[in-house]
Every structure is written in structure tokens, then in C-alpha cells.
Design an enzyme around this catalytic site. Structure first.
Site, PDB file in Angstrom:
ATOM      1  N   GLU A 154       0.859  -1.203   0.000  1.00 19.95           N
ATOM      2  CA  GLU A 154       0.000   0.000   0.000  1.00 19.95           C
ATOM      3  C   GLU A 154       0.883   1.236   0.000  1.00 19.95           C
ATOM      4  OE1 GLU A 154      -0.146   2.135   2.714  1.00 19.95           O
ATOM      5  OE2 GLU A 154       1.074   0.974   4.106  1.00 19.95           O
ATOM      6  N   CYS A 263       5.049   5.615   9.756  1.00 22.38           N
ATOM      7  CA  CYS A 263       5.660   4.906   8.617  1.00 22.38           C
ATOM      8  C   CYS A 263       7.122   5.242   8.374  1.00 22.38           C
ATOM      9  CB  CYS A 263       4.865   5.196   7.353  1.00 22.38           C
ATOM     10  SG  CYS A 263       3.269   4.392   7.369  1.00 22.38           S
TER      11      CYS A 263
HETATM   12  C1  UDX Z   1       3.840   7.859   4.249  1.00 22.74           C
HETATM   13  C2  UDX Z   1       3.954   7.676   2.728  1.00 22.74           C
HETATM   14  O1  UDX Z   1       3.783   8.951   2.082  1.00 22.74           O
HETATM   15  C3  UDX Z   1       2.942   6.675   2.228  1.00 22.74           C
HETATM   16  O2  UDX Z   1       3.107   6.461   0.845  1.00 22.74           O
HETATM   17  C4  UDX Z   1       3.139   5.365   2.997  1.00 22.74           C
HETATM   18  O3  UDX Z   1       2.214   4.396   2.594  1.00 22.74           O
HETATM   19  C5  UDX Z   1       3.041   5.607   4.491  1.00 22.74           C
HETATM   20  O4  UDX Z   1       3.989   6.605   4.873  1.00 22.74           O
HETATM   21  P1  UDX Z   1       2.261   9.186   5.959  1.00 22.74           P
HETATM   22  O5  UDX Z   1       3.049   8.553   7.063  1.00 22.74           O
HETATM   23  O6  UDX Z   1       0.772   9.214   6.063  1.00 22.74           O
HETATM   24  O7  UDX Z   1       2.573   8.441   4.558  1.00 22.74           O
HETATM   25  O8  UDX Z   1       2.758  10.691   5.862  1.00 22.74           O
HETATM   26  P2  UDX Z   1       3.391  11.641   4.763  1.00 22.74           P
HETATM   27  O9  UDX Z   1       2.351  12.524   4.213  1.00 22.74           O
HETATM   28  O10 UDX Z   1       4.227  10.915   3.808  1.00 22.74           O
HETATM   29  O11 UDX Z   1       4.320  12.560   5.728  1.00 22.74           O
HETATM   30  C6  UDX Z   1       5.319  11.958   6.569  1.00 22.74           C
HETATM   31  C7  UDX Z   1       6.045  12.990   7.393  1.00 22.74           C
HETATM   32  O12 UDX Z   1       6.873  13.782   6.563  1.00 22.74           O
HETATM   33  C8  UDX Z   1       5.160  13.979   8.152  1.00 22.74           C
HETATM   34  O13 UDX Z   1       5.684  14.142   9.466  1.00 22.74           O
HETATM   35  C9  UDX Z   1       5.274  15.259   7.379  1.00 22.74           C
HETATM   36  O14 UDX Z   1       5.111  16.400   8.176  1.00 22.74           O
HETATM   37  C10 UDX Z   1       6.697  15.157   6.839  1.00 22.74           C
HETATM   38  N1  UDX Z   1       6.940  15.905   5.598  1.00 22.74           N
HETATM   39  C11 UDX Z   1       6.309  15.542   4.441  1.00 22.74           C
HETATM   40  C12 UDX Z   1       7.861  16.948   5.589  1.00 22.74           C
HETATM   41  O15 UDX Z   1       8.454  17.284   6.620  1.00 22.74           O
HETATM   42  N2  UDX Z   1       8.111  17.580   4.406  1.00 22.74           N
HETATM   43  C13 UDX Z   1       7.497  17.241   3.241  1.00 22.74           C
HETATM   44  O16 UDX Z   1       7.804  17.867   2.214  1.00 22.74           O
HETATM   45  C14 UDX Z   1       6.570  16.190   3.254  1.00 22.74           C
END
Ligand code: UDX
Length: 432
Positions: A154, A263
Site C-alpha cells: 500500500e 511509517c
Molecule cells: C507515508 C507515505 O507517504 C505513504 O506512501 C506510505 O504508505 C506511508 O507513509 P504518511 O506517514 O501518512 O505516509 O505521511 P506523509 O504525508 O508521507 O508525511 C510523513 C512525514 O513527513 C510527516 O511528518 C510530514 O510532516 C513530513 N513531511 C512531508 C515533511 O516534513 N516535508 C514534506 O515535504 C513532506
């Protein structure tokens, strides 16, 4: 469209969103979970998690008879052609992956395997897990019926999981042989997305490799933000400039407090461990982790630089969730920041649009403020810790009037530095 009878073992975040969306496109879905309380909530029309759009889909499909919930693996598996495994794969203390839930489910499926089935792993697992699942089912199955194991990772982001599931960039299907491919294509035919068919090991690797690369992009931006601060450049302008190169892309280049959540930190540690066990150390990813840790230290340093002593200072913190549009606080950089500020003696007033309930247990000494515009009252400084869009609408005039000195530490670069200065704020953000 061909309707497929599907059961999903594990009705956590991934299992529930996947099951609901499969039903939504017309498949017949049974979601299985051994947590009776959770199954009860779902049966009564409730939701154990917050996810935009999910509630309506669940209700609609339960009402239409395409989606049901049970605590019995036997009944769930019995009349399905395809069984998805979507149970947790939590980290062990050494960073490697705890596969005991996967192994247990494999044995349970083996025990009720009476007709040929396709067993699909959706949980994030180390490369070569599919082989082990197939071996285990074979070993514990009494009936010796034929089955296929498939890897179908996923890629859901919390907060937009329904959107991600309904409109994926790609669907990865890892198989041992061609036999299960047609049915897997039937399941995904209603979703308008390219299907990539690979071998099982590659499919499993794609998941860890994708998440590690995304974490690497964030750490790259965060490392750049330190260079921007030291050189007088502006990280926003830099990432916009490099992101316009289509080979790089602008997404996931936002500097801030670093990444958190359930994740990225876990998948990175797991992938480092997997690579090590395969005899191919991936030190690049250790640096990704190190940059992420340093980013938080640097931000705290900025707060202490400005406020000097934190003991008995009142700080208003906006944001507790690990990112916007979720109530999830697992490994949230915002919570870590709060805890570290409190360890220095700061008194916190905190607010989050969704995550306050869950954060209460983590921050028993903080004062929870339901109205974001009231957070600043009596504070020495404000801190933005999560990238919620609504924080951009903060009533800055009211906040300024409520504070002794208008100071804002913006860990997510939500405000415009020039404008903040014009309004008389001492404004410190990341990489600008
Ligand atoms: C992530 C993956 O994107 C997804 O494909 C996988 O299945 C599960 O892990 P998620 O954990 O929901 O999803 O969060 P995501 O939106 O990817 O953000 C992760 C972290 O990165 C957050 O703490 C967010 O604040 C941080 N982030 C994200 C940044 O600091 N900068 C960015 O540019 C993007």
C-alpha cells in the site's frame, strides 16, 4: 466489471480503508479483526480512526451489503477468493520488523484453507517475506489445496488515504507465477491506474525503497535549510527552483521540523536493517535519520537562542499531530518538541484541530486550548509545529495583543517572513 469476493485480515488503518474502497467499486468485502470492540464499533456504523471521506464510504457499502465486519477469520476467509493480509508489522527494539502477526495470520489462513485462494500481503514487510508466508501456509495447511501468494504493497498517506486508494499513481502486484494476475487485475480494474506486475521480492522492495526515498527527499530539503540559514539564502526559493526540474519534482521537499508518523521512521530503520542483513549496508539512509534528528535540535536551538532560559516561559504551541489532516500523534515531531520544551521547564498551552484528544495522555501537564486564536494569551512566544492549513488563518492581530512580546517560531514555514516583520513580529522559521 467482475466482482471479486475479498476478505481482509486486519481492520486497522490500511485494512479498513482498503476494504471500504474495494466495496465502493463493487467488490464483496469482509473485514476481519480479532479486536471485538473494534468490530463492534464498525458494525454499529462508527469508525475507530479519523480519515476524511471514509465514514460515508463505510456506511454506504455496509447498507448496500457489500461490506461486512467479523471477528472470525474462519468465516471471513471461508467464502472469499482473495485474502488480503493487512496486520501491523511493528518495529522491534533493534529497528528490525516484528513479523509475528503476519506469521500468525498465515497459520490461521492455512487452517481454514479449503478452496484454492490467493493470499495477498498488503502490510509493509521485508523483502523475502512472501516466500516465508508461502512456506508457512504450505506447512500448516491440512487440505493441501492450491494457493498463490501475492505482494501488493500500500502507498496510502494518512489524511488522504481514500483519495490515494481511489486514484493511485500505480498499483504494484508481485507474483510468483502468472496464475493470480488476472484476478488481481479484476480487483483493480475499476481503479484508473497503471498496474506494475513484478516478482514478489521486487514488490516488497518497492515499498521500502519508495518510503526511504521520500524520507531522503525531506532530509535533503532539511539539510539544505541549514545551509540556507548559514548563507542567507531562502529554502522556499531554493526548493521551488530545484523542484521545477521534472526529474526532481517539487513534492516532499518542504523543510520543517522533520518527518515523523508511523511509517517513515519505522520503514527507514527497517530498510537499514534489511540492507545490513543482506550484507549491503545502506549508510546513506543512516544520514537521512541523522539529518532528521538534527533538524529538531536546530529548531529547539533557535527557540533557546531567542528566549534564552525556557524555565517558566509560557509557550503557545500550534499543532500536535505528526502532519496536517490527521489526528495521529505517533512519533509526531510536534509532540517531541513539546516534551523537550517541557523538559526545559517551559509551560505549554497547546492546540490542534484534530489531535488534542490523543495528545492529552502524552502531555498531561500542558493546557489544551480548544480555540487556536486563544492559544497566545499570556504567552512569551508562539510555536507552529504542524503544517495545518488553518493555522495560516490565525488572527495575528489578536495574538499579538495577547502576548507580552510578539514572537513566533514557525517550524513549518506557514507564514511570510516579510509580512510578519511588517506586522511587528519577531519571526523565526526554517531555512529562511
Ligand atoms: C507515508 C507515505 O507517504 C505513504 O506512501 C506510505 O504508505 C506511508 O507513509 P504518511 O506517514 O501518512 O505516509 O505521511 P506523509 O504525508 O508521507 O508525511 C510523513 C512525514 O513527513 C510527516 O511528518 C510530514 O510532516 C513530513 N513531511 C512531508 C515533511 O516534513 N516535508 C514534506 O515535504 C513532506
Amino acid at each position: 466489471m467482475k466482482t471479486v469476493r475479498i476478505s481482509i485480515i486486519g481492520t486497522g488503518y490500511v485494512g479498513l480503508v482498503t476494504g471500504a474502497c474495494f466495496a465502493e467499486v463493487g467488490h464483496q468485502v469482509t473485514c476481519v479483526d480479532n479486536d471485538v470492540a473494534k468490530v463492534d464499533i464498525l458494525r454499529r456504523g462508527g469508525l475507530p480512526i479519523y480519515e476524511p471521506g471514509l465514514g460515508e464510504i463505510v456506511q454506504r457499502n455496509v447498507a448496500a451489503g457489500r461490506l461486512r465486519f467479523t471477528e472470525s477469520t474462519v468465516s471471513g476467509v471461508a467464502d472469499s477468493e482473495v485474502v488480503f493480509i493487512a496486520v501491523p508489522t511493528p518495529p522491534l527494539p533493534d529497528g528490525s520488523v516484528d513479523l509475528s502477526f503476519i506469521e500468525k495470520v498465515a497459520r490461521e489462513i492455512a487452517a481454514c484453507l479449503t478452496t484454492p485462494k490467493i493470499i495477498v500481503d498488503k502490510s509493509t514487510v521485508p523483502v523475502k517475506t512472501g516466500e516465508k508466508v508461502a512456506e508457512t501456509i504450505k506447512r500448516y495447511s491440512q487440505s493441501k489445496v492450491e494457493f498463490d501468494v501475492v505482494s501488493n504493497p500500500e502507498f496510502l498517506r494518512e489524511g488522504c488515504a481514500v483519495e490515494d486508494l481511489m486514484h493511485p499513481d500505480r498499483i504494484v502486484i508481485g507474483v510468483q507465477n502468472r496464475r493470480p494476475v488476472a484476478t488481481m487485475r479484476d480487483i483493480y480494474a475499476p481503479f484508473d491506474a497503471p498496474i506494475v506486475v513484478t516478482d514478489i521480492n521486487s514488490a516488497e522492495l518497492i515499498k521500502h525503497a519508495a518510503n526511504s526515498f521520500l524520507a531522503l527527499k525531506i532530509s535533503y530539503a532539511n539539510a539544505l535549510s541549514a545551509i540556507c540559514e548559514a548563507s542567507g539564502a531562502d529554502i522556499q526559493q531554493v526548493v521551488n527552483g530545484i523542484g521545477m526540474d521534472r526529474r526532481i519534482g517539487r513534492a516532499f521537499l518542504n523543510a520543517g521540523l522533520g518527518f515523523g508518523g508511523s511509517c517513515f521512521p519505522k520503514d527507514l530503520s527497517a530498510f537499514i536493517k534489511i540492507a545490513e542483513q543482506l550484507g549491503c549496508p545502506f549508510d546513506l539512509l543512516k544520514e537521512v535519520q541523522a539529518v532528521n534528528r538534527r533538524q529538531m535540535d536546530r529548531f529547539l536551538g533557535k527557540i533557546k537562542d531567542t528566549l534564552w532560559v525556557l524555565k517558566d516561559k509560557r509557550l503557545g504551541v500550534l499543532g500536535l499531530a505528526f502532519k496536517n489532516n490527521t489526528d495521529d500523534i505517533r512519533l509526531s515531531p510536534a509532540i517531541e518538541l513539546c516534551t523537550r520544551l517541557q523538559a526545559e521547564g517551559a509551560i505549554l498551552r497547546v492546540h490542534d484541530p484534530r489531535a488534542m484528544e490523543k495528545a492529552r495522555a502524552e502531555l498531561p501537564d500542558a493546557e489544551f486550548v480548544p480555540d487556536m486564536n486563544a492559544v497566545a494569551e499570556g504567552c512569551d512566544a508562539l510555536v507552529v509545529a504542524t503544517e495545518w492549513e488553518e493555522f495560516k488563518q490565525l488572527d495575528l492581530a489578536r495574538a499579538r495583543a495577547a502576548m507580552t512580546h510578539p514572537i513566533l517560531f514557525d517550524g513549518r514555514n506557514l507564514f511570510d517572513p516579510d509580512e510578519m516583520e511588517r506586522f511587528g513580529w519577531v519571526y523565526r522559521s526554517v531555512g529562511r
